[in-house]
Design a protein around this motif. Sequence first.
Motif, mmCIF file in Angstrom:
data_model
loop_
_atom_site.group_PDB
_atom_site.id
_atom_site.type_symbol
_atom_site.label_atom_id
_atom_site.label_comp_id
_atom_site.label_asym_id
_atom_site.label_seq_id
_atom_site.Cartn_x
_atom_site.Cartn_y
_atom_site.Cartn_z
ATOM 1 N N CYS A 102 -8.311 -0.072 -3.732
ATOM 2 C CA CYS A 102 -8.291 1.008 -4.812
ATOM 3 C C CYS A 102 -8.299 2.287 -4.043
ATOM 4 O O CYS A 102 -7.411 3.400 -4.409
ATOM 5 C CB CYS A 102 -9.130 0.748 -5.883
ATOM 6 N N ALA A 105 -4.738 2.991 -2.762
ATOM 7 C CA ALA A 105 -3.452 2.759 -3.445
ATOM 8 C C ALA A 105 -2.778 4.317 -3.803
ATOM 9 O O ALA A 105 -3.490 5.392 -4.159
ATOM 10 C CB ALA A 105 -4.025 2.459 -4.908
ATOM 11 N N VAL A 111 -3.137 -1.021 -9.535
ATOM 12 C CA VAL A 111 -3.877 -2.421 -8.753
ATOM 13 C C VAL A 111 -4.533 -3.125 -9.983
ATOM 14 O O VAL A 111 -5.568 -2.627 -10.312
ATOM 15 C CB VAL A 111 -4.671 -1.946 -7.345
#
Length: 191
Positions: A102, A105, A111
Amino acid sequence: MKKRSRIRETAAVVAASAVALVTVQGSSAAAGGGESPTVCVGSRPVGSLPGPEPSVFRVLAYIEKRGETRYRSVFTGLSVDEDQRTADVYRIPSRAFDADICAHAEKGVRVRVHDTDVTARRLDALAERIGDDMSRWDDRFDLRSVGPDPSGFVHIGVDDPATADLIIKKALGKFWAKHIRVEYEGSASLV
């Protein structure tokens, strides 16, 4: 001095992502559990990861690399919804892996993280075992394809699913039975 501050900034982003991941979207369930997956939305600048366009593919490449190396003991697989700019990640629950992916990203990429109870390595081994036993199934059903699915099961294509499902699941045992999907597949043909 710059190196030390960059390390602190990275650690802060990973920690913040972990908190946001847990508190914003809730938790996911084991494969087939019915609960919604955990979701995080990227905040890194677009283009901050190396790789091809669009950004969802750069994020996928990062996740796959981390899943196959550092987090191979929890990584199951991944898939993409390119139109929605969404990566679906399947893994045995791991706060560290979730925070890592995360935090990396890129902006605009979602996600979705799904719980499983099996790794990609174990699914690959199961698919290989079933394929290697191809002659074992002769005269009972025709095994036409076998391969792991990133969401936590092995797909098996056969001519007679009802028969094959019972035989294969009995041969492999209770734990593996939930990780097997037997479906009808027409005969192989050249394209």
